[in-house]
Design a protein around this motif. Sequence first.
Motif, PDB file in Angstrom:
ATOM      1  N   GLN A 184      -4.685 -14.455   4.671  1.00 40.86           N
ATOM      2  CA  GLN A 184      -4.922 -13.734   3.420  1.00 40.86           C
ATOM      3  C   GLN A 184      -3.671 -13.701   2.546  1.00 40.86           C
ATOM      4  O   GLN A 184      -3.767 -13.667   1.315  1.00 40.86           O
ATOM      5  CB  GLN A 184      -5.399 -12.313   3.726  1.00 40.86           C
ATOM      6  CG  GLN A 184      -6.793 -12.260   4.343  1.00 40.86           C
ATOM      7  CD  GLN A 184      -7.176 -10.875   4.809  1.00 40.86           C
ATOM      8  OE1 GLN A 184      -6.318  -9.994   4.954  1.00 40.86           O
ATOM      9  NE2 GLN A 184      -8.459 -10.658   5.071  1.00 40.86           N
ATOM     10  N   LYS A 209      -2.137 -16.961  -0.225  1.00 34.73           N
ATOM     11  CA  LYS A 209      -2.220 -17.146  -1.682  1.00 34.73           C
ATOM     12  C   LYS A 209      -0.903 -16.789  -2.365  1.00 34.73           C
ATOM     13  O   LYS A 209      -0.637 -17.229  -3.487  1.00 34.73           O
ATOM     14  CB  LYS A 209      -3.351 -16.293  -2.253  1.00 34.73           C
ATOM     15  CG  LYS A 209      -3.197 -14.800  -2.054  1.00 34.73           C
ATOM     16  CD  LYS A 209      -4.380 -14.054  -2.640  1.00 34.73           C
ATOM     17  CE  LYS A 209      -4.233 -12.539  -2.495  1.00 34.73           C
ATOM     18  NZ  LYS A 209      -4.203 -12.116  -1.088  1.00 34.73           N
ATOM     19  N   ASP A 210      -0.073 -15.998  -1.691  1.00 39.32           N
ATOM     20  CA  ASP A 210       1.227 -15.622  -2.245  1.00 39.32           C
ATOM     21  C   ASP A 210       2.321 -16.611  -1.851  1.00 39.32           C
ATOM     22  O   ASP A 210       3.240 -16.870  -2.627  1.00 39.32           O
ATOM     23  CB  ASP A 210       1.619 -14.219  -1.764  1.00 39.32           C
ATOM     24  CG  ASP A 210       0.598 -13.166  -2.184  1.00 39.32           C
ATOM     25  OD1 ASP A 210       0.067 -13.284  -3.304  1.00 39.32           O
ATOM     26  OD2 ASP A 210       0.330 -12.252  -1.389  1.00 39.32           O
ATOM     27  N   THR A 259       2.730 -20.292   0.754  1.00 42.76           N
ATOM     28  CA  THR A 259       2.076 -21.212   1.690  1.00 42.76           C
ATOM     29  C   THR A 259       2.641 -21.107   3.103  1.00 42.76           C
ATOM     30  O   THR A 259       2.000 -21.564   4.054  1.00 42.76           O
ATOM     31  CB  THR A 259       2.225 -22.660   1.201  1.00 42.76           C
ATOM     32  OG1 THR A 259       3.619 -22.954   1.000  1.00 42.76           O
ATOM     33  CG2 THR A 259       1.478 -22.863  -0.109  1.00 42.76           C
ATOM     34  N   TYR A 264       0.363 -19.750   5.673  1.00 44.02           N
ATOM     35  CA  TYR A 264      -0.646 -20.603   6.297  1.00 44.02           C
ATOM     36  C   TYR A 264      -0.119 -21.158   7.621  1.00 44.02           C
ATOM     37  O   TYR A 264      -0.869 -21.295   8.590  1.00 44.02           O
ATOM     38  CB  TYR A 264      -1.038 -21.744   5.362  1.00 44.02           C
ATOM     39  CG  TYR A 264      -1.857 -21.297   4.169  1.00 44.02           C
ATOM     40  CD1 TYR A 264      -2.897 -20.390   4.317  1.00 44.02           C
ATOM     41  CD2 TYR A 264      -1.589 -21.790   2.890  1.00 44.02           C
ATOM     42  CE1 TYR A 264      -3.653 -19.972   3.228  1.00 44.02           C
ATOM     43  CE2 TYR A 264      -2.342 -21.381   1.796  1.00 44.02           C
ATOM     44  CZ  TYR A 264      -3.369 -20.471   1.966  1.00 44.02           C
ATOM     45  OH  TYR A 264      -4.110 -20.058   0.893  1.00 44.02           O
TER      46      TYR A 264
END
Length: 341
Positions: A163, A166-167, A169, A172
């Motif tokens: 989540q 998005k701020d 990478t 991830y």
Amino acid sequence: MAGIGQWGSYSRFLHSSRGVDIIQKIIYFKRVKSLFVLYLKGVAGQMKRSYVMLFFLSALLYSFATMGFQCASPELTSARLYIQRQEWENAIKSLEKEVQKNPQDEEAWYLMGRVKGEIKDFQGMNDAFAKALAISQQHKKDIQDARLHFWAQYFNQGVLNFQKGKDSTEYYDKAVAAFQTAAIILPDSVNTYKNLAIAYLAKGDDTDAIKTMEKALSMQEDPLIARLLGEEYFNIGKKHKDSFEEKNRDALEVIRAVDAIHKGMHREDVEKTLGSPDSKEQGKGKKSQEEVWMYEKYGLKLTFVDRLLAQKTVTKPFEAPIDSTDYRIAMDYFNKSIDVL
């Protein structure tokens, strides 16, 4: 009188886990014996002493059976104490000694799994749990609970990091690492592989995403994963198709040019498309309006009448110098894309 050295050894023994274990037994049995002495006095006139003693011995045997925790080996007893103190490395050492001496000690393997989980050696945890379950199902529920406990920690970490992707990478990458660990802890969790695959896609790792989606679908059908996998297959197929066309651009243009020659085509257009023929032969007599062009390279014999192509004859198959490796790969992935949907 015992010497100072002997007393020191005796004192150390009393304070050891084995010494404490024996003292506990002595205290327990003294209490049991006191109760039965009173009992003997009350029933001496009604029951023979031999039967009373038999009853007493039976009680002692029962106490041994119900005091399994006190009859444990020194290694297992020490391991339990270390676990209570969260001294994981010492607990492992004691448990390793125990299973080396007694490979069929189910509880030792179970405790080994618990401790391995605490130090985040989850493969070691699963190996130990598997050995425990192979011996007995006694701790099956405890093992399931332990796995779920650790799995939930890492699965939730993966969701939270995804989540945050998005701020930045880099989250991830953290999500992938967390889901990978969750998959080790609980290898039969389909949801873990689904989320891991999506995390791979988010970070742009198509190769691992495909492998993970394939594994997830082999475990359970899922429309979303099937669609995502189908799209990945299609995209890979398209990349190989584009590569094939780029590598064989000139040869493909020649093939298209040869295929483009058709009946009714003006001879000037033919020459513009294929270039000058290898030979030209003008018809005679009644066929004076005919003209035959030969393209040896392309295996073509073209007959024109009144400057228009009247007949196209293939004298031999035209084989263009084409590397079809990428083409075959592209077709394989296109077929996979269709099959998975």
